[in-house]
Scaffold this active site. Sequence first.
Site, short mmCIF file in Angstrom:
data_model
loop_
_atom_site.label_atom_id
_atom_site.label_comp_id
_atom_site.label_asym_id
_atom_site.label_seq_id
_atom_site.Cartn_x
_atom_site.Cartn_y
_atom_site.Cartn_z
CG HIS A 76 83.62 85.77 42.09
ND1 HIS A 76 84.43 85.49 43.17
CD2 HIS A 76 84.09 85.01 41.06
CE1 HIS A 76 85.35 84.63 42.80
NE2 HIS A 76 85.17 84.31 41.54
CD GLU A 79 82.12 82.41 38.21
OE1 GLU A 79 82.85 81.40 38.28
OE2 GLU A 79 82.58 83.57 38.16
CG HIS A 80 83.16 80.21 43.01
ND1 HIS A 80 84.29 79.56 43.43
CD2 HIS A 80 83.59 81.24 42.24
CE1 HIS A 80 85.37 80.19 42.96
NE2 HIS A 80 84.96 81.21 42.24
#
Lengths: 465, 446
Positions: A76, A79-80
């Site tokens: 995650h 992803e950022h």
Amino acid sequence: MLSGTIRRALAAIICAIASLSLCVVHAAETQTTEYALKNGLRIIVREDHRAPTVVSMLWYKAGSMDEVNGKTGVAHVLEHMMFKGTETVPAEQFSKIIANVGGRVNAFTARDATGYHEQLHKSQLPLAFRLEADRMANLKLSRDEFDKEIKVVMEERRLRTDDRPQALVHEQLMATALVAHPYRTPTVGWMSDLENMTWQDAREWYDHWYAPNNAILVVVGDVVPREVFALAEKYFGGIKKKVLPERKPQNEPPQLGTRRITVKAPAELPSLVMGYRAPILHDVDKDWEPYALEMLAGVLDGHDAARLNSDLVRRDKIAQAAGAGYESTQRGPGMFVLTGVPAVGKTIPELEQALRREVARIVSDGVSEEELKRASAQVVSSQVFQRDSIYFQAMLIGSLEIGGYSYEAMDIMIEKLKQVTAAQVQEVAKKYLIDETLTVAVLDPQPLEGRKPAAEPAAGVRHVQ
Amino acid sequence: MCNRLSQAVFAVAMCLLALPALAVLPIAHWQTANGAHVYFVESRGLPMLDVSVDFPAGSAFDTREKSGRASLTLSLLKLGAGGLSEDDIARRMADTGAQFSGRFDSDRAGMSLRSLSSPEELNPAVDVFARVLQHPDFPPGVLEREKGRIVAAIKESDTKPETILSRRFNELAYPNHPYGLRSSGEVATVSTLTRDDLADFYRRYYTSDQAVVAIMGDLDRKQAAALAEKLTADLPRSSAAPSIPDVPQPARAQMSVVPHPATQSHLLTGLPGIKRDDPDYFPLFVGNYILGGGGFESRMTTEVRTKRGLAYSAYSYFAPLLQRGPFVIGLQTRKDQAGAALEVVRATLQDFLANGPSEDELAKAKQNIVGGFPLRIDSNRKILDYLATIGFYHLPLTYIDDFVPRVEKVTLAEIRAAFARRVDPAHMVTVVVAADPAALAAAGVK
């Protein structure tokens, strides 16, 4: 090289070159075509000509289930970081460039995969491909940007998990129900792992998993498949494939008895989650249990007239709310979940007994043909309703593919669901909704006043490699 | 032609090529025999249809003493109607695979039906919908049970920082105005509501001449007309159009800090903004894209999130209503950062109000809104929502056609002037839930 089924590919080509009147005849049918690049990137295109828009969704088969201990949340975080610039596109510019042509961009991380999507006017699809291809290969990932963004991710965890009692219950349920499989860790990551994560951890994740041979590009909208394939070849064709890390299965050992946990958090109402181990779909044609479990969930909670709502909320007034859920198509272990909030004046044990009685009633008496037909009606209508959104169609195709099923399985699965018998529903209830593989999580509500906030762990020392 | 929708939306592309004479969406509009307004777009792309029926019967039509009456009235419609029990209704709907959904806000209360368009599914679903809308029974037993559930839900909701935040904000921004009431009602008021309260409210506000029927999908004009009649012919007739009082501006800037054990502070600052028919609508809409509406492109996200990592989400929006709906800026941040975050919000707003956006920002905002226009109407659901909004807020039938030119026309001067008129920090209300007072004080926040 065409690798989709010839029949569908031909149908799509015929439609593309045929007169518009042919489209009228087939307006209600879906044309889906597949193609693969030499570097392993697969492209699946579904035509939907209702509006001049398109969604491009790039899926990487790298979700939180591919993480290792101590680095939970890295999928995650990456992803950022994917919005933080490449050699040629500076930080934040990805979103701005897409926004400047009227597009919408976002991304999601799940247990099974990470996805990036752009919704645009169809004329802007090349732009989306150019930018996605660029960041598939050329992400910069600087320490400065990481240090700022990891703080944003920690705020996201506070917002979505730490301050949400129901999310905490779910997090704790998974961490208890599973002991070996990485589905036990939260996708957002444990706070301690976030505090100790470094930019090199994110870099390593990117280097390992972001490769054309670990990705699927799904495009839905007002497009011509061969043009999309040519665009994909142009922008993604030059990216080298990678040798992917080995994926260890990390299979769950058998569960040998009921597990129970309590979560205390500021709230008014208690709540209950009962998670039973359940199989997932492996062979779309031969398996039948996962379909029967889907229909079982439908009979219990597929619509307003389903059993839990009708019996526990409306008739017996024992529940404020009650539900059932089951996902048959995913990469990791399955779970059949019952949830509920007791009505005022009723207790968690009373609610648990009531949910167990509903299960026992199906095990002993089965379900009626009428109920099955009703559950089936939802399956049929939602097949049509979901086609109103091209975004949702792309989500469906991508998640099936990531789970290891073909997008073509969708039609077969609908037929299989419609064929489920009452005896099969009864049989899976009897086989899987059993105490041996049950995990029960209870939210024990705490008053707001007079409580200190849950102490945050001290900021960890950054790991130096 | 493939179908009406693609034909219609193709016209959008043409429109963008400066051929404004073509209608983007061919909206048909008429009134039923007893006065309901109908808005219809035909689309043959999918074998399904959506129909919604809305009334001016939102929480703004509640009184303080009977707060929650509007919401409870709507939620009871499908729990017993025309002699059908709640179970009959649920079963008949489930048999067709059709779905009901509700719409409820300060202004509007309504229901919509999504159904397959084949007569075997559609006809029974419409039959149920027609009874639910026109012959609700408000069964006493069901009412008592639902009151209990709502009271419990209100109590649960009152433990959540986001609920506490919006409640407190509404109390301060809309004192003595129905927009300040909580839409679900309060524990004390919901407990006292009676069957007569609901039946009276229904008769007063669910009237045929105020009804807005939006229909979108796989049927022709004649079928749409019959559908609209079936759903509205038996509605009560009204004596007078309902109205909502004007909204006064809060007398002065106010700050309220509410304790809560959460790890993050939730922050909201704002004031009553504009009505839906305000002439400043487009300048504010475009200006707010730049201030806090345009996601990563916006100043709020750039200053709060991108540059400083203070929050996952920072935003601003106008929510125009029949009367002046709120303008708000909001975010959530770790408790000890609340003061710092509020300072960033205030400085960002101050700079925006003093200097306005740049030429470049305006150009990019227009590129996004204009270029993204086709995305606003690329599904039946989105078009249905436009039809319902056009009908309810009496927007011109050409609203969708006019949208792009009106955005194009907005100038920097208009944005500055509109914000100066509508967003005065001297009247803004600020609420922080779960703040550390020491952290706020240390940051110099008053």
